[in-house]
Every structure is written in structure tokens, then in C-alpha cells.
Write a protein that holds these residues in place. Structure first.
Motif, PDB file in Angstrom:
ATOM      1  N   ILE A 191       0.835  -1.201   0.000  1.00 49.86           N
ATOM      2  CA  ILE A 191       0.000   0.000   0.000  1.00 49.86           C
ATOM      3  C   ILE A 191       0.869   1.251   0.000  1.00 49.86           C
ATOM      4  CG2 ILE A 191      -1.919   1.209   1.125  1.00 49.86           C
ATOM      5  CD1 ILE A 191      -2.762  -1.620   0.724  1.00 49.86           C
ATOM      6  N   GLY A 192       0.725   2.040  -1.058  1.00 49.13           N
ATOM      7  CA  GLY A 192       1.454   3.304  -1.152  1.00 49.13           C
ATOM      8  C   GLY A 192       0.617   4.458  -0.639  1.00 49.13           C
ATOM      9  N   GLU A 193       1.055   5.638  -1.036  1.00 44.81           N
ATOM     10  CA  GLU A 193       0.456   6.862  -0.501  1.00 44.81           C
ATOM     11  C   GLU A 193      -0.681   7.357  -1.407  1.00 44.81           C
ATOM     12  OE1 GLU A 193       3.659   9.549   0.330  1.00 44.81           O
ATOM     13  OE2 GLU A 193       2.531  11.249  -0.411  1.00 44.81           O
ATOM     14  N   ILE A 238       3.367   7.826   5.057  1.00 48.93           N
ATOM     15  CA  ILE A 238       1.936   8.171   5.039  1.00 48.93           C
ATOM     16  C   ILE A 238       1.074   6.913   5.222  1.00 48.93           C
ATOM     17  CG2 ILE A 238       0.066   9.110   3.610  1.00 48.93           C
ATOM     18  CD1 ILE A 238       1.855  11.369   4.347  1.00 48.93           C
ATOM     19  N   ALA A 239       1.414   5.870   4.485  1.00 49.86           N
ATOM     20  CA  ALA A 239       0.634   4.623   4.594  1.00 49.86           C
ATOM     21  C   ALA A 239       0.806   4.010   5.983  1.00 49.86           C
ATOM     22  CB  ALA A 239       1.055   3.639   3.507  1.00 49.86           C
ATOM     23  N   ALA A 240       2.042   4.046   6.504  1.00 52.57           N
ATOM     24  CA  ALA A 240       2.284   3.453   7.830  1.00 52.57           C
ATOM     25  C   ALA A 240       1.546   4.221   8.923  1.00 52.57           C
ATOM     26  CB  ALA A 240       3.788   3.421   8.119  1.00 52.57           C
ATOM     27  N   MET A 241       1.522   5.557   8.792  1.00 49.01           N
ATOM     28  CA  MET A 241       0.821   6.353   9.807  1.00 49.01           C
ATOM     29  C   MET A 241      -0.681   6.116   9.746  1.00 49.01           C
ATOM     30  SD  MET A 241       3.024   9.867   9.581  1.00 49.01           S
ATOM     31  CE  MET A 241       1.919  10.832  10.570  1.00 49.01           C
ATOM     32  N   ARG A 242      -1.187   5.855   8.582  1.00 44.99           N
ATOM     33  CA  ARG A 242      -2.634   5.630   8.442  1.00 44.99           C
ATOM     34  C   ARG A 242      -3.020   4.205   8.861  1.00 44.99           C
ATOM     35  NH1 ARG A 242      -6.843   9.342   7.703  1.00 44.99           N
ATOM     36  NH2 ARG A 242      -8.531   7.934   8.133  1.00 44.99           N
ATOM     37  N   LEU A 243      -2.167   3.229   8.513  1.00 46.46           N
ATOM     38  CA  LEU A 243      -2.589   1.835   8.690  1.00 46.46           C
ATOM     39  C   LEU A 243      -1.997   1.167   9.927  1.00 46.46           C
ATOM     40  CD1 LEU A 243      -2.423   0.566   4.990  1.00 46.46           C
ATOM     41  CD2 LEU A 243      -4.410   1.432   6.237  1.00 46.46           C
ATOM     42  N   TYR A 287       3.628   6.664  13.820  1.00 48.47           N
ATOM     43  CA  TYR A 287       4.652   5.765  13.280  1.00 48.47           C
ATOM     44  C   TYR A 287       5.859   6.565  12.784  1.00 48.47           C
ATOM     45  CZ  TYR A 287       6.423   1.594  10.908  1.00 48.47           C
ATOM     46  OH  TYR A 287       7.185   0.518  10.513  1.00 48.47           O
ATOM     47  N   LYS A 288       7.054   6.106  13.154  1.00 45.47           N
ATOM     48  CA  LYS A 288       8.282   6.773  12.709  1.00 45.47           C
ATOM     49  C   LYS A 288       9.014   5.853  11.733  1.00 45.47           C
ATOM     50  CE  LYS A 288       8.168  10.531  15.347  1.00 45.47           C
ATOM     51  NZ  LYS A 288       6.693  10.526  15.410  1.00 45.47           N
ATOM     52  N   ILE A 289       8.874   6.157  10.476  1.00 44.54           N
ATOM     53  CA  ILE A 289       9.377   5.237   9.439  1.00 44.54           C
ATOM     54  C   ILE A 289      10.884   5.007   9.549  1.00 44.54           C
ATOM     55  CG2 ILE A 289       9.643   7.034   7.640  1.00 44.54           C
ATOM     56  CD1 ILE A 289       8.264   3.617   6.798  1.00 44.54           C
TER      57      ILE A 289
END
Ligand code: URA
Length: 187
Positions: free
Chosen positions: A39-41, A122-127, A132-134
Motif C-alpha cells: 500500500i502506497g500513498e 503516510i501509509a504506515a501512519m494511516r494503517l 509511526y516513525k518510518i
């Protein structure tokens, strides 16, 4: 909604102003029985013009990343948090994400993947988690609602800073290991 209903809704969506400027809705594509989703942005310029996810330079790198772990687009499903291109490729606004995320959730419900790989912050913060700190957490695994979730640096971020390549290679190898441990028909 089933696939055809969902796709129809998405193609005619006017839930946010990005519908005014898009050339194409980028619905997502790949194997609808996939055990692994990426899943991308959101769509960039090339994606907006072609209506397909990850078809620009970042997409070429994503293809290479898949190949490193013996995957290709026919084995996975690729989608984005938002389905229409933001102007000048700016980050999607929360309001745009809120308007759009239901489509992705419906796709996940139809596919029922075992693994979701978030591409970028963006995807990590949403999902995964709002804070989330990439740079610190990429490659780590969490389980959510029975799905194993992880995040990689976004391919565009790797293109901007090639120093992220070795870490991404390690993260990809962990994804391959996870696939071998829990997937039945992806290898
Ligand atoms: N970047 C994304 O996040 N998604 C795409 O589809 C293309 C580029």
C-alpha cells in the motif's frame, strides 16, 4: 460492496476535491486472491495519467524490490491510501484520506491478505499507528486484526537517498521470511 460495485463507486467518486483535477482514478491492481498487499500513498503524475499504481520511476524500483524476493505484480495486490493525485504530489490531506480510506478498507476486506506492507510514512501512519516513525520502525512487524503489518521506506524516498537501500534489502528479506512462514500460495 463486491469488486465491481466497489470499482464503479470509486471510478465515479466525488467525495473530495481531488476528483476535480484527476485524469484517472487509480483503483489498484494485482491478484485479488493475494496473500500480500503493498500500500502506497497516492498516485503521482504518471499514475494519474495511466490509471495504474506505481508506474513511474518509483514503480520501477518497486518492481525491482519485488523481484529481490521472487515476487511480481501478478502475485501481490498494489493499492494506495488515496486513489486520486494530489496537486504537485503534495502529501494527502487528512480530509482526503478520510474520504478515501473506505475504498481501501473494502479492498482489504475482499482480499483478506495475510500480510500488508506499507510503502512509506503516510501509509504506515494511516494503517499501523498515527505516530509511526518510518526511519526508526521500518521493517518491524505488528499484528492488527489478524494481519501481519510492516512498512518499508517509500521507493521514491529510496531514490532520493540511496543510503536507504541496504536497510530496505534487509527488510525485504524479512518479508520473504514472513511469507514463507505464514503464506500458503505465495513464494
Ligand atoms: N507513489 C505512491 O505512493 N503510489 C503510487 O501509486 C505511485 C507513487
Amino acid at each position: 460492496m463486491d469488486w465491481s460495485e466497489l470499482e464503479q463507486h470509486c471510478q465515479s467518486c466525488q467525495k473530495c476535491p481531488l476528483s476535480d483535477t484527476r485524469h484517472h482514478v487509480v483503483f489498484g491492481e494485482g491478484n485479488r486472491s493475494a496473500e500480500v498487499m503493498f500500500i502506497g500513498e497516492g498516485p503521482g503524475e504518471n499514475e494519474d495519467l495511466q490509471g495504474r499504481p506505481f508506474v513511474g520511476r518509483a514503480g520501477q524500483l518497486l518492481d525491482d524490490m519485488l523481484e529481490v524476493i521472487d515476487l511480481d505484480r501478478s502475485k501481490v495486490y498494489i493499492a494506495n491510501i488515496i486513489k486520486c493525485r494530489p496537486p504537485q504530489n503534495r502529501d494527502p490531506l487528512n480530509t482526503e484520506q478520510d474520504a478515501c480510506i473506505g475504498y481501501l478498507r473494502n479492498q482489504v476486506a475482499l482480499i483478506q491478505p495475510k500480510i500488508i506492507v506499507c510503502l512509506g510514512r503516510i501509509a504506515a501512519m494511516r494503517l499501523i499507528r498515527e505516530d509511526y516513525k518510518i526511519s526508526r520502525e521500518h521493517g518491524q512487524w505488528v499484528e492488527k486484526a489478524g494481519v501481519q503489518m510492516t512498512a518499508l521506506f517509500h521507493p521514491a524516498a529510496i531514490l532520493r537517498d540511496p543510503r536507504r537501500r541496504p536497510e530496505t534489502f534487509q527488510d525485504l528479506k524479512l518479508i520473504q521470511k514472513k511469507i514463507r512462514a505464514i503464506c500458503e500460495h505465495t513464494y
